[in-house]
Design a protein around this motif. Structure first.
Motif, PDB file in Angstrom:
ATOM      1  N   GLY A  95       1.327   9.141  -6.019  1.00 43.56           N
ATOM      2  CA  GLY A  95       1.753  10.518  -5.780  1.00 43.56           C
ATOM      3  C   GLY A  95       2.644  11.032  -6.893  1.00 43.56           C
ATOM      4  O   GLY A  95       2.541  12.191  -7.305  1.00 43.56           O
ATOM      5  N   GLN A  96       3.502  10.184  -7.412  1.00 41.09           N
ATOM      6  CA  GLN A  96       4.372  10.584  -8.520  1.00 41.09           C
ATOM      7  C   GLN A  96       3.584  10.728  -9.810  1.00 41.09           C
ATOM      8  O   GLN A  96       3.854  11.604 -10.617  1.00 41.09           O
ATOM      9  CB  GLN A  96       5.486   9.565  -8.703  1.00 41.09           C
ATOM     10  CG  GLN A  96       6.481   9.542  -7.554  1.00 41.09           C
ATOM     11  CD  GLN A  96       7.449   8.379  -7.650  1.00 41.09           C
ATOM     12  OE1 GLN A  96       7.323   7.511  -8.496  1.00 41.09           O
ATOM     13  NE2 GLN A  96       8.427   8.364  -6.756  1.00 41.09           N
ATOM     14  N   ALA A  97       2.588   9.864  -9.999  1.00 44.08           N
ATOM     15  CA  ALA A  97       1.801   9.889 -11.233  1.00 44.08           C
ATOM     16  C   ALA A  97       0.954  11.150 -11.329  1.00 44.08           C
ATOM     17  O   ALA A  97       0.702  11.632 -12.434  1.00 44.08           O
ATOM     18  CB  ALA A  97       0.907   8.657 -11.314  1.00 44.08           C
ATOM     19  N   VAL A  98       0.530  11.685 -10.213  1.00 45.65           N
ATOM     20  CA  VAL A  98      -0.317  12.876 -10.236  1.00 45.65           C
ATOM     21  C   VAL A  98       0.429  14.105  -9.724  1.00 45.65           C
ATOM     22  O   VAL A  98      -0.180  15.060  -9.284  1.00 45.65           O
ATOM     23  CB  VAL A  98      -1.627  12.667  -9.438  1.00 45.65           C
ATOM     24  CG1 VAL A  98      -2.489  11.625 -10.098  1.00 45.65           C
ATOM     25  CG2 VAL A  98      -1.348  12.322  -7.997  1.00 45.65           C
ATOM     26  N   ASP A  99       1.730  14.076  -9.799  1.00 49.48           N
ATOM     27  CA  ASP A  99       2.553  15.201  -9.370  1.00 49.48           C
ATOM     28  C   ASP A  99       2.546  16.260 -10.468  1.00 49.48           C
ATOM     29  O   ASP A  99       3.213  16.136 -11.483  1.00 49.48           O
ATOM     30  CB  ASP A  99       3.982  14.743  -9.086  1.00 49.48           C
ATOM     31  CG  ASP A  99       4.878  15.881  -8.614  1.00 49.48           C
ATOM     32  OD1 ASP A  99       4.351  16.964  -8.316  1.00 49.48           O
ATOM     33  OD2 ASP A  99       6.094  15.672  -8.537  1.00 49.48           O
ATOM     34  N   PHE A 100       1.756  17.308 -10.254  1.00 53.72           N
ATOM     35  CA  PHE A 100       1.648  18.371 -11.242  1.00 53.72           C
ATOM     36  C   PHE A 100       2.754  19.400 -11.081  1.00 53.72           C
ATOM     37  O   PHE A 100       2.853  20.336 -11.867  1.00 53.72           O
ATOM     38  CB  PHE A 100       0.283  19.034 -11.162  1.00 53.72           C
ATOM     39  CG  PHE A 100      -0.845  18.104 -11.561  1.00 53.72           C
ATOM     40  CD1 PHE A 100      -1.005  17.727 -12.881  1.00 53.72           C
ATOM     41  CD2 PHE A 100      -1.700  17.594 -10.609  1.00 53.72           C
ATOM     42  CE1 PHE A 100      -2.022  16.872 -13.261  1.00 53.72           C
ATOM     43  CE2 PHE A 100      -2.726  16.728 -10.974  1.00 53.72           C
ATOM     44  CZ  PHE A 100      -2.893  16.362 -12.286  1.00 53.72           C
ATOM     45  N   GLY A 101       3.602  19.246 -10.071  1.00 54.91           N
ATOM     46  CA  GLY A 101       4.705  20.169  -9.860  1.00 54.91           C
ATOM     47  C   GLY A 101       5.666  20.170 -11.028  1.00 54.91           C
ATOM     48  O   GLY A 101       6.202  21.209 -11.419  1.00 54.91           O
ATOM     49  N   ALA A 120       0.835  -1.207   0.000  1.00 54.48           N
ATOM     50  CA  ALA A 120       0.000   0.000   0.000  1.00 54.48           C
ATOM     51  C   ALA A 120       0.867   1.252   0.000  1.00 54.48           C
ATOM     52  O   ALA A 120       0.568   2.221  -0.715  1.00 54.48           O
ATOM     53  CB  ALA A 120      -0.927  -0.012   1.206  1.00 54.48           C
ATOM     54  N   GLU A 121       1.940   1.254   0.782  1.00 56.12           N
ATOM     55  CA  GLU A 121       2.836   2.405   0.810  1.00 56.12           C
ATOM     56  C   GLU A 121       3.472   2.629  -0.562  1.00 56.12           C
ATOM     57  O   GLU A 121       3.597   3.762  -1.022  1.00 56.12           O
ATOM     58  CB  GLU A 121       3.918   2.205   1.862  1.00 56.12           C
ATOM     59  CG  GLU A 121       3.398   2.309   3.272  1.00 56.12           C
ATOM     60  CD  GLU A 121       4.434   1.918   4.321  1.00 56.12           C
ATOM     61  OE1 GLU A 121       5.598   1.644   3.956  1.00 56.12           O
ATOM     62  OE2 GLU A 121       4.063   1.878   5.502  1.00 56.12           O
ATOM     63  N   GLN A 122       3.846   1.549  -1.241  1.00 55.57           N
ATOM     64  CA  GLN A 122       4.443   1.665  -2.569  1.00 55.57           C
ATOM     65  C   GLN A 122       3.434   2.228  -3.563  1.00 55.57           C
ATOM     66  O   GLN A 122       3.757   3.107  -4.364  1.00 55.57           O
ATOM     67  CB  GLN A 122       4.958   0.310  -3.051  1.00 55.57           C
ATOM     68  CG  GLN A 122       5.593   0.380  -4.429  1.00 55.57           C
ATOM     69  CD  GLN A 122       6.126  -0.970  -4.892  1.00 55.57           C
ATOM     70  OE1 GLN A 122       6.150  -1.936  -4.150  1.00 55.57           O
ATOM     71  NE2 GLN A 122       6.550  -1.037  -6.129  1.00 55.57           N
ATOM     72  N   VAL A 123       2.206   1.746  -3.507  1.00 54.20           N
ATOM     73  CA  VAL A 123       1.163   2.236  -4.409  1.00 54.20           C
ATOM     74  C   VAL A 123       0.908   3.721  -4.163  1.00 54.20           C
ATOM     75  O   VAL A 123       0.768   4.500  -5.111  1.00 54.20           O
ATOM     76  CB  VAL A 123      -0.134   1.413  -4.239  1.00 54.20           C
ATOM     77  CG1 VAL A 123      -1.314   2.100  -4.925  1.00 54.20           C
ATOM     78  CG2 VAL A 123       0.053   0.016  -4.791  1.00 54.20           C
ATOM     79  N   LEU A 124       0.879   4.129  -2.898  1.00 55.42           N
ATOM     80  CA  LEU A 124       0.676   5.544  -2.594  1.00 55.42           C
ATOM     81  C   LEU A 124       1.815   6.403  -3.133  1.00 55.42           C
ATOM     82  O   LEU A 124       1.581   7.491  -3.677  1.00 55.42           O
ATOM     83  CB  LEU A 124       0.531   5.752  -1.090  1.00 55.42           C
ATOM     84  CG  LEU A 124      -0.793   5.302  -0.487  1.00 55.42           C
ATOM     85  CD1 LEU A 124      -0.735   5.380   1.038  1.00 55.42           C
ATOM     86  CD2 LEU A 124      -1.934   6.138  -1.032  1.00 55.42           C
ATOM     87  N   ARG A 125       3.061   5.922  -3.002  1.00 52.15           N
ATOM     88  CA  ARG A 125       4.201   6.668  -3.552  1.00 52.15           C
ATOM     89  C   ARG A 125       4.084   6.789  -5.064  1.00 52.15           C
ATOM     90  O   ARG A 125       4.266   7.865  -5.634  1.00 52.15           O
ATOM     91  CB  ARG A 125       5.525   5.973  -3.197  1.00 52.15           C
ATOM     92  CG  ARG A 125       6.036   6.280  -1.822  1.00 52.15           C
ATOM     93  CD  ARG A 125       7.475   5.814  -1.655  1.00 52.15           C
ATOM     94  NE  ARG A 125       7.681   4.406  -1.973  1.00 52.15           N
ATOM     95  CZ  ARG A 125       7.514   3.409  -1.112  1.00 52.15           C
ATOM     96  NH1 ARG A 125       7.141   3.653   0.126  1.00 52.15           N
ATOM     97  NH2 ARG A 125       7.736   2.160  -1.487  1.00 52.15           N
ATOM     98  N   GLU A 126       3.772   5.678  -5.734  1.00 54.49           N
ATOM     99  CA  GLU A 126       3.655   5.694  -7.190  1.00 54.49           C
ATOM    100  C   GLU A 126       2.502   6.581  -7.643  1.00 54.49           C
ATOM    101  O   GLU A 126       2.628   7.313  -8.627  1.00 54.49           O
ATOM    102  CB  GLU A 126       3.484   4.271  -7.715  1.00 54.49           C
ATOM    103  CG  GLU A 126       4.730   3.417  -7.554  1.00 54.49           C
ATOM    104  CD  GLU A 126       4.518   1.967  -7.932  1.00 54.49           C
ATOM    105  OE1 GLU A 126       3.414   1.591  -8.378  1.00 54.49           O
ATOM    106  OE2 GLU A 126       5.477   1.184  -7.758  1.00 54.49           O
TER     107      GLU A 126
END
Length: 55
Positions: free
Chosen positions: A43-49, A35-41
């Protein structure tokens, strides 16, 4: 005691749990790591920064 507390109970405190972990693996810990890995991925996939920096 919540689910997370139970997942980290010492084997000496829960002999049935220790036997299951020995037989099947520590499923709650594996699920937590996945779950932690999925959350990290996610977060990166929707990183609009990165998009804003490119403009």
């Amino acid at each position: 005691m919540n689910l997370q507390d139970r997942a980290h109970t010492a084997p000496s405190d829960a002999p049935i749990y220790a036997g299951l972990v020995e037989e099947l693996g520590d499923i709650p810990t594996e699920v937590s790591r996945a779950a932690e890995q999925v959350l990290r991925e996610a977060g990166q996939a929707v990183d609009f920064g990165r998009v804003r920096a490119a403009i």
